[in-house]
Design a protein around this motif. Sequence first.
Motif, PDB file in Angstrom:
ATOM      1  N   VAL A  86      40.400  24.775  31.911  1.00 35.96           N
ATOM      2  CA  VAL A  86      41.435  25.797  31.745  1.00 35.96           C
ATOM      3  C   VAL A  86      41.017  26.757  30.637  1.00 35.96           C
ATOM      4  O   VAL A  86      40.645  26.335  29.546  1.00 35.96           O
ATOM      5  CB  VAL A  86      42.790  25.161  31.385  1.00 35.96           C
ATOM      6  N   VAL A  87      41.090  28.065  30.939  1.00 35.05           N
ATOM      7  CA  VAL A  87      40.800  29.089  29.934  1.00 35.05           C
ATOM      8  C   VAL A  87      42.086  29.387  29.162  1.00 35.05           C
ATOM      9  O   VAL A  87      43.144  29.601  29.752  1.00 35.05           O
ATOM     10  CB  VAL A  87      40.267  30.380  30.588  1.00 35.05           C
ATOM     11  N   GLU A  88      41.987  29.385  27.830  1.00 32.40           N
ATOM     12  CA  GLU A  88      43.132  29.632  26.953  1.00 32.40           C
ATOM     13  C   GLU A  88      42.790  30.715  25.937  1.00 32.40           C
ATOM     14  O   GLU A  88      41.645  30.808  25.488  1.00 32.40           O
ATOM     15  CB  GLU A  88      43.461  28.359  26.151  1.00 32.40           C
ATOM     16  N   SER A  94      36.158  18.434  26.327  1.00 32.07           N
ATOM     17  CA  SER A  94      35.907  19.124  25.066  1.00 32.07           C
ATOM     18  C   SER A  94      36.699  20.422  25.003  1.00 32.07           C
ATOM     19  O   SER A  94      37.255  20.899  25.998  1.00 32.07           O
ATOM     20  CB  SER A  94      34.404  19.418  24.908  1.00 32.07           C
ATOM     21  N   LEU A  95      36.732  20.988  23.805  1.00 33.22           N
ATOM     22  CA  LEU A  95      37.301  22.300  23.552  1.00 33.22           C
ATOM     23  C   LEU A  95      36.143  23.219  23.195  1.00 33.22           C
ATOM     24  O   LEU A  95      35.461  22.999  22.189  1.00 33.22           O
ATOM     25  CB  LEU A  95      38.305  22.223  22.390  1.00 33.22           C
ATOM     26  N   CYS A  96      35.893  24.222  24.025  1.00 30.85           N
ATOM     27  CA  CYS A  96      34.789  25.159  23.812  1.00 30.85           C
ATOM     28  C   CYS A  96      35.368  26.503  23.381  1.00 30.85           C
ATOM     29  O   CYS A  96      36.038  27.164  24.184  1.00 30.85           O
ATOM     30  CB  CYS A  96      33.957  25.319  25.083  1.00 30.85           C
ATOM     31  N   LEU A  97      35.114  26.892  22.158  1.00 32.11           N
ATOM     32  CA  LEU A  97      35.708  28.100  21.584  1.00 32.11           C
ATOM     33  C   LEU A  97      34.637  29.166  21.396  1.00 32.11           C
ATOM     34  O   LEU A  97      33.543  28.871  20.897  1.00 32.11           O
ATOM     35  CB  LEU A  97      36.369  27.761  20.254  1.00 32.11           C
ATOM     36  N   MET A 100      37.493  35.018  21.197  1.00 36.31           N
ATOM     37  CA  MET A 100      38.701  34.292  20.798  1.00 36.31           C
ATOM     38  C   MET A 100      39.452  33.715  21.998  1.00 36.31           C
ATOM     39  O   MET A 100      40.674  33.732  22.057  1.00 36.31           O
ATOM     40  CB  MET A 100      39.602  35.171  19.943  1.00 36.31           C
ATOM     41  N   GLN A 101      38.681  33.211  22.940  1.00 32.89           N
ATOM     42  CA  GLN A 101      39.221  32.402  24.021  1.00 32.89           C
ATOM     43  C   GLN A 101      38.511  31.058  24.007  1.00 32.89           C
ATOM     44  O   GLN A 101      37.435  30.907  23.410  1.00 32.89           O
ATOM     45  CB  GLN A 101      39.029  33.076  25.378  1.00 32.89           C
ATOM     46  N   SER A 102      39.120  30.080  24.658  1.00 34.33           N
ATOM     47  CA  SER A 102      38.506  28.761  24.723  1.00 34.33           C
ATOM     48  C   SER A 102      38.571  28.230  26.143  1.00 34.33           C
ATOM     49  O   SER A 102      39.385  28.680  26.958  1.00 34.33           O
ATOM     50  CB  SER A 102      39.213  27.782  23.774  1.00 34.33           C
ATOM     51  N   LEU A 103      37.706  27.270  26.413  1.00 33.70           N
ATOM     52  CA  LEU A 103      37.726  26.541  27.674  1.00 33.70           C
ATOM     53  C   LEU A 103      38.079  25.101  27.333  1.00 33.70           C
ATOM     54  O   LEU A 103      37.361  24.439  26.572  1.00 33.70           O
ATOM     55  CB  LEU A 103      36.368  26.616  28.365  1.00 33.70           C
TER      56      LEU A 103
END
Length: 310
Positions: free
Chosen positions: A130-132, A49-52, A72-75
């Motif tokens: 991964v943290v983005e 998943s994308l966790c924002l 304003m980061q996502s996992l």
Amino acid sequence: MASRLTDAIAGVLDRQGVENGGIETAVPGLRLIRTYGCVPPRHMTYRPSLCLIAQAAKRVMIGDSTLTYGHMQSLVITVEVPVLSEIIDATPERPFIGATLALDPDIILDVVTRMEKAAQPRGPAGLGLVVEEVDERIAAAMLRLIELVEQPAAVDILYPGVMREIAYWLLTSRAAANVARMVLPEGPPQRIAVAIHHLREHFDTPLSVAELAGLAGLSPSAFHQHFKALTSMSPLQYQKHLRLLEARRRMLTEGERAGPAAFSVGYESVSQFSREYARMFGAPPRRETQQARESLVASRGASAALAEAM
């Protein structure tokens, strides 16, 4: 963009009557969350998943690794894995606000195979989380998905296109190799995923690393290496986490006692189960589940009081 996402998520939750908590929406795999305070560490299973996060922050512990991400980061999660997760830096005045979107493997596979060969992600996949920093283009696409929540008639038509857009930008991000190898056949992550699925289906039976390696089509040493790289834990640790999480669920939701719960998930010794349970959850089974029930009642009371005050 951050304020627009925050307002959009809060607006949907307000109109749905959700003050403190989360909802599954009409958009496939999209969950919206708001909490008016920190949430202590909880064991759970993360799926691709994308966790924002639009506001506040979270800390996630997986095996030997700890990841923190916030405003304003996502996992980006590309492997199914048990974790210890907590919400931090949230207050009644500045609550945690976020969204989780399940990754659609069919759409991702279609996108990656349509990309020019030279543009396809390369390099080995690393830890499956991964943290983005949230790309403005992904933020805009997530905002459009959130706006679809209250337009259910439009979801079937518009969701696939927006999800393809998100998949494309993820495939050009820092997490690109992980996202691509989550769906490409024959790569180690896809092979490990087969073994993880088998583990989830049969976690209550004795574990054979050789059997799991055979399912993955890898040698035992290569399997162990790739499994550890993706999940930050060994297959035995992974199985233990699954067993303890399921036992806790049985005791909390079905009222099972420690002994039957231990045997139902594959333990042969209640004392060993109790020791490992206490190491993972911080207290023996009976005491920890009682504390969890009391905490749940208290949090529901606090949510009701907060709703009345507002």
